[in-house]
Design a protein around this motif. Structure first.
Motif, PDB file in Angstrom:
ATOM      1  N   GLN A 574       0.957  -1.181   0.093  1.00  0.00           N
ATOM      2  CA  GLN A 574       0.054  -0.097  -0.067  1.00  0.00           C
ATOM      3  C   GLN A 574       1.182   1.173   0.122  1.00  0.00           C
ATOM      4  O   GLN A 574       0.896   2.155  -0.486  1.00  0.00           O
ATOM      5  CB  GLN A 574      -0.764   0.213   1.082  1.00  0.00           C
ATOM      6  CG  GLN A 574      -1.937   1.251   1.510  1.00  0.00           C
ATOM      7  CD  GLN A 574      -3.137   1.265   0.068  1.00  0.00           C
ATOM      8  OE1 GLN A 574      -3.484   0.524  -0.480  1.00  0.00           O
ATOM      9  NE2 GLN A 574      -2.673   2.585  -0.155  1.00  0.00           N
ATOM     10  N   LEU A 575       2.008   1.207   0.543  1.00  0.00           N
ATOM     11  CA  LEU A 575       2.582   2.591   1.613  1.00  0.00           C
ATOM     12  C   LEU A 575       3.642   2.538  -0.955  1.00  0.00           C
ATOM     13  O   LEU A 575       3.787   3.283  -1.203  1.00  0.00           O
ATOM     14  CB  LEU A 575       3.155   2.228   2.009  1.00  0.00           C
ATOM     15  CG  LEU A 575       2.972   2.063   3.429  1.00  0.00           C
ATOM     16  CD1 LEU A 575       4.507   1.979   4.253  1.00  0.00           C
ATOM     17  CD2 LEU A 575       2.704   3.876   3.407  1.00  0.00           C
ATOM     18  N   MET A 576       4.370   1.405  -1.101  1.00  0.00           N
ATOM     19  CA  MET A 576       4.433   1.378  -2.429  1.00  0.00           C
ATOM     20  C   MET A 576       3.253   1.943  -2.917  1.00  0.00           C
ATOM     21  O   MET A 576       4.364   2.555  -4.898  1.00  0.00           O
ATOM     22  CB  MET A 576       5.292   0.804  -2.751  1.00  0.00           C
ATOM     23  CG  MET A 576       6.569  -0.183  -2.131  1.00  0.00           C
ATOM     24  SD  MET A 576       7.307  -1.752  -1.885  1.00  0.00           S
ATOM     25  CE  MET A 576       6.514  -2.601  -1.850  1.00  0.00           C
ATOM     26  N   SER A 577       2.416   1.423  -3.395  1.00  0.00           N
ATOM     27  CA  SER A 577       1.038   2.266  -4.339  1.00  0.00           C
ATOM     28  C   SER A 577       0.885   3.690  -4.054  1.00  0.00           C
ATOM     29  O   SER A 577       0.430   4.361  -5.200  1.00  0.00           O
ATOM     30  CB  SER A 577      -0.067   1.223  -4.213  1.00  0.00           C
ATOM     31  OG  SER A 577      -0.557   1.801  -3.208  1.00  0.00           O
ATOM     32  N   GLN A 578       1.544   4.472  -3.455  1.00  0.00           N
ATOM     33  CA  GLN A 578       0.719   6.065  -2.321  1.00  0.00           C
ATOM     34  C   GLN A 578       2.330   6.796  -3.339  1.00  0.00           C
ATOM     35  O   GLN A 578       3.417   6.404  -3.477  1.00  0.00           O
ATOM     36  CB  GLN A 578       0.600   6.370  -1.636  1.00  0.00           C
ATOM     37  CG  GLN A 578      -0.330   5.428  -1.021  1.00  0.00           C
ATOM     38  CD  GLN A 578      -0.606   5.601   0.582  1.00  0.00           C
ATOM     39  OE1 GLN A 578      -1.164   5.243   1.508  1.00  0.00           O
ATOM     40  NE2 GLN A 578       0.660   6.115   1.212  1.00  0.00           N
ATOM     41  N   PRO A 579       2.552   8.053  -3.364  1.00  0.00           N
ATOM     42  CA  PRO A 579       3.246   9.328  -4.126  1.00  0.00           C
ATOM     43  C   PRO A 579       4.546   9.268  -3.576  1.00  0.00           C
ATOM     44  O   PRO A 579       4.026   8.935  -1.876  1.00  0.00           O
ATOM     45  CB  PRO A 579       2.355   9.773  -4.634  1.00  0.00           C
ATOM     46  CG  PRO A 579       1.071   9.753  -4.506  1.00  0.00           C
ATOM     47  CD  PRO A 579       0.435   8.590  -3.531  1.00  0.00           C
ATOM     48  N   ARG A 580       5.130   9.097  -3.388  1.00  0.00           N
ATOM     49  CA  ARG A 580       6.519   9.380  -2.708  1.00  0.00           C
ATOM     50  C   ARG A 580       6.707  10.543  -1.099  1.00  0.00           C
ATOM     51  O   ARG A 580       6.255  11.988  -2.655  1.00  0.00           O
ATOM     52  CB  ARG A 580       8.325   8.722  -3.356  1.00  0.00           C
ATOM     53  CG  ARG A 580       8.348   7.911  -3.829  1.00  0.00           C
ATOM     54  CD  ARG A 580       9.802   7.830  -4.938  1.00  0.00           C
ATOM     55  NE  ARG A 580       9.855   6.534  -5.868  1.00  0.00           N
ATOM     56  CZ  ARG A 580      11.058   6.163  -5.063  1.00  0.00           C
ATOM     57  NH1 ARG A 580      11.492   6.123  -3.691  1.00  0.00           N
ATOM     58  NH2 ARG A 580      11.473   5.549  -6.242  1.00  0.00           N
ATOM     59  N   CYS A 581       6.780   9.985   0.043  1.00  0.00           N
ATOM     60  CA  CYS A 581       7.336  11.402   0.057  1.00  0.00           C
ATOM     61  C   CYS A 581       7.998  10.490   1.722  1.00  0.00           C
ATOM     62  O   CYS A 581       8.609   9.032   1.699  1.00  0.00           O
ATOM     63  CB  CYS A 581       6.218  11.678   1.644  1.00  0.00           C
ATOM     64  SG  CYS A 581       5.243  10.788   2.332  1.00  0.00           S
ATOM     65  N   VAL A 582       8.146  11.606   2.554  1.00  0.00           N
ATOM     66  CA  VAL A 582       9.778  11.163   2.816  1.00  0.00           C
ATOM     67  C   VAL A 582       8.927   9.971   4.193  1.00  0.00           C
ATOM     68  O   VAL A 582      10.174   9.143   4.396  1.00  0.00           O
ATOM     69  CB  VAL A 582      10.505  12.487   4.324  1.00  0.00           C
ATOM     70  CG1 VAL A 582      11.129  11.699   4.946  1.00  0.00           C
ATOM     71  CG2 VAL A 582      11.084  13.136   3.063  1.00  0.00           C
TER      72      VAL A 582
END
Length: 745
Positions: A574-582
């Motif tokens: 799920q986290l990898m499917s979202q836009p990158r953020c720190v």
């Protein structure tokens, strides 16, 4: 040894000579048969003889018998053709005159072997095969597989006396083998079926039948009862087959009764009328006993095995294989109701039985013309079907639905609610299939759903009524505190399929957040998937997918490895499917390290028993590969980017035991691990192709060392695969690449 073989060969002279003289086999073929048999007989005289030696000899004789039959048919066809052409008659007259003349001179009369339809050679090969089987059985103390093989051969060639003797010998030496006692099918290797059903013995070389062999219900019963005594009356299979045997007998008598009554009606003055009437009366008496022998068998069976519900349900299944057994099935269901009142499975069987009875009554009404107004109510134009719509449809009482309500009152558990929900869903599915059917013809008989309709109700209304019943059932389950993950999954799927995703979201929120119960990890994942679907459909979920998975991880102790791995991997996806953020990058790395730690020493997690049935397998190698791909940035990499990528593959390959061995890993995991190694190597090669400013020689040497370590790790990992051809090919490929790099090729 030689004397025994010679004695056996001398016994074959007369039948083989007959086969030669009648033109079945040629002189050269007879010589080949004798040579092969002599070699086989010498082989059987050895001290180290095996069963395979006997079986090869028998197989060769079976093939020879098939050839003999074909050859004999050919000779007979030629003989009949000559008879039709008149050639044979002339030859016979000439040869008869010649033989008479020679006999007057003291010579012997010449036999016309070529035109004889039978002779001692016809039964010779089969007799030899029986002789070989008997020697094999005595030599190796009657092995069970040979007994069954021999019995099958005897049945195939209609040697029924031999077949009976083989079964008897088998039962004496293997009294506890159920396969020899029971009736697996009409003509399988079963003693009881041979004794009862019997066979009409035919000689393949004759057109007329011989007497009926077997067909003794008394002998069959004796065999089954003896088998039950020997096996302690605890063999479920023996009881079931004994029960089926009696049902076969009743059906046989019922068929005989119908035939005899038909004959008596057509010819009342027949000389055989008294005998026919006597048999018909006997059959009627048996039928009027209402299957009493079967009830007695069932009573004794449950007395011997009282605590097995599945055993009793097998009797129900057996009844449904025969016609006119509703009363007997009712008797069994009543005993289940009496002895297993608290069993969910027992209630389900009773509901199923009631449903079948309703369906049969509905079909009877349709065939009898009572339900003729049903099609008009199902959506056919009333104006066109006015005469039919005026007819009143007889409604079948919904006893199955009444039993369902009784079941929920008697056993208000989550499992019972789940089974009842599945039953209502099955009904709804049937109604939907009928309502969505196109081109319903005027004469079509919709018996599959007619019994589900109440009075003055069409298919659409019935479907809405059942949907309301299902929703009410789910509400009652929640009010009664009957909770299980399976029931929740079922309700969520029902709501989602009916475009009620918000209701499903509320349900999961109540169960997971507000109730505070221990929840299966799969339920968190189902809620996260539902939340994702709602976002795609522009609906607002209670929580985001990532928040739901974080909640699941927070409620899952790390020692519950299976659930923790499942939730961690889903959160990483799920986290990898979202836009990158720190923030997400830090969380990803933290979850990755925990996932790697928990995964030590396992290839894949075991699945929890209390789940929906839609099991989720965790492919850890695929998760690691996806994280590595996610970490490699597009375009040029900085020094920091390089270190992040190296940290990931170093953690998996060199700092954990996950990549130590490919044993017990699935094919999907091995494929993902190969991609993981290949991507790591490709990344390092791309850096080596464009080294940074500074000491290029030193950088090149360092890159070469890194590549050598990666190749070595890959070779070590796939080398544990043993002799697997695919893994060996992968291993050889890595070894070639390593050699090419070392020697600068």
């Amino acid at each position: 040894m030689a004397e025994q073989v010679q004695a056996l060969m001398e016994r074959m002279v007369t039948p083989l000579r007959d086969l030669r003289d009648r033109g079945i086999f040629s002189e050269e073929e007879i010589h080949q048969i004798v040579t092969r048999r002599r070699s086989s007989e010498y082989l059987l005289q050895k001290l180290s003889v095996t069963r395979s030696d006997y079986l090869r000899y028998i197989e060769a004789e079976i093939l020879l018998e098939k050839l003999r039959k074909l050859r004999k048919q050919k000779v007979l066809q030629e003989w009949r053709q000559k008879m039709r052409n008149g050639e044979l008659l002339d030859n016979d007259n000439n040869e008869t005159n010649s033989s008479n003349a020679s006999s007057k001179k003291g010579g012997k009369k010449q036999k016309q072997h070529a035109y004889q339809t039978s002779g001692p050679g016809d039964a010779h090969i089969l007799s030899n095969i029986h002789f070989l089987y008997q020697r094999l059985l005595k030599k190796f103390h009657y092995p069970l597989d040979v007994i069954l093989n021999y019995a099958e051969f005897a049945k195939e060639h209609k040697s029924f006396n031999v077949m009976s003797r083989v079964y008897a010998e088998g039962l004496q030496r293997h009294p506890r083998e159920e396969g020899l006692w029971i009736q697996v099918s009409f003509f399988e290797a079963v003693a009881a079926s041979f004794e009862f059903f019997g066979y009409v013995a035919r000689d393949d070389d004759k057109s007329e039948s011989t007497k009926l062999v077997g067909s003794s219900i008394q002998n069959a019963r004796i065999l089954m009862q003896r088998g039950l005594r020997i096996n302690g009356k605890t063999s479920q299979e023996l009881w079931i087959q004994y029960f089926a045997l009696e049902l076969h007998y009743v059906i046989k008598l019922m068929g005989r009764k119908e035939i005899l009554e038909g004959i008596a009606a057509e010819d009342e003055n027949s000389s055989e009328e008294d005998d026919d009437n006597e048999d018909a009366q006997a059959a009627t008496r048996i039928t009027n006993t209402k299957l009493l022998p079967c009830q007695i068998i069932y009573k004794n069976a449950i007395k011997s095995i009282p605590d097995s519900l599945s055993f009793r349900l097998r009797f129900v299944e057996t009844c449904r294989m025969f016609p006119h057994t509703n009363e007997l099935e009712c008797h069994i269901i009543e005993s289940i109701e009496r002895d297993f009142g608290d069993s969910v499975e027992a209630w389900v069987s009773r509901i199923s039985f009631a449903e079948d009875l309703m369906k049969k009554r509905g079909i009877k009404n349709v065939k009898g013309g009572v339900n003729e107004g049903f099609l008009g109510m199902a959506g056919v134009n009333d104006e066109e079907e006015e005469p039919r719509a005026k007819k009143r449809r007889v409604v079948v009482k919904d006893t199955a639905l009444e039993l369902l309500n009784e079941a929920l009152e008697a056993v208000p558990t989550a499992q019972m609610y789940l089974e009842c929900a599945k039953y209502l869903q099955l009904r709804i599915q049937r109604l939907e299939e009928f309502s969505s059917a196109e081109d319903v013809e005027e004469d079509e008989e919709p018996e599959d759903v007619s019994y589900l309709l109440s009075e003055n109700e069409d298919v659409g209304s019935a479907m809405k009524r059942h949907l309301c019943l299902l929703k009410e059932l789910y509400a009652n389950a929640e009010a009664a505190g009957a909770h299980s993950c399976s029931l929740t999954f079922d309700q969520v799927e029902f709501l989602s399929n009916n475009d009620e995703m918000e209701a499903a979201d509320d349900l999961l929120n109540r169960i997971i957040v507000e109730s505070g119960r221990d929840i299966n990890a799969s339920l968190f994942i189902r809620w996260a998937n539902l939340s994702r679907d709602m976002i795609e459909n522009k609906l607002i979920p209670k929580l985001s997918p990532a928040a739901i998975l974080r909640m699941g991880l927070g409620k899952t102790p790390i020692h519950d490895r299976d659930a923790f791995l499942l939730l961690s991997s889903e959160l990483m996806k799920q986290l990898m499917s979202q836009p990158r953020c720190v923030k997400d990058t830090k969380e990803l790395n933290s979850v990755f390290q925990k996932l790697l730690l928990v995964s030590q020493g396992i290839s894949r997690p075991n699945r929890n028993e209390d789940s929906s049935g839609d099991e989720i397998e965790v492919n850890l190698a695929e998760i690691f590969l996806a994280y590595l791909q996610y970490t490699i940035p597009e375009g040029n990499c900085t020094v920091s980017d390089n270190e992040c990528v190296r940290a990931i593959y170093n953690s998996v390959i060199f700092h954990s035991n996950f990549a130590n061995s490919c044993i017990e890993k699935s094919s999907d995991e091995l494929l993902a691990m190969k991609s993981f190694f290949d991507l790591s190597l490709h990344f390092e090669k791309s850096i080596a192709a464009a080294p940074e400013e500074g000491n290029k020689q030193r950088a090149k040497k360092q890159q070469k060392q890194i590549l050598s370590n990666l190749y070595g790790a890959a070779i070590s990992f796939f080398g544990t695969g043993g002799g697997d051809t695919v893994l060996r090919s992968v291993l050889d490929g890595y070894q070639r690449d390593l050699d090419d790099m070392k020697f600068g090729l």
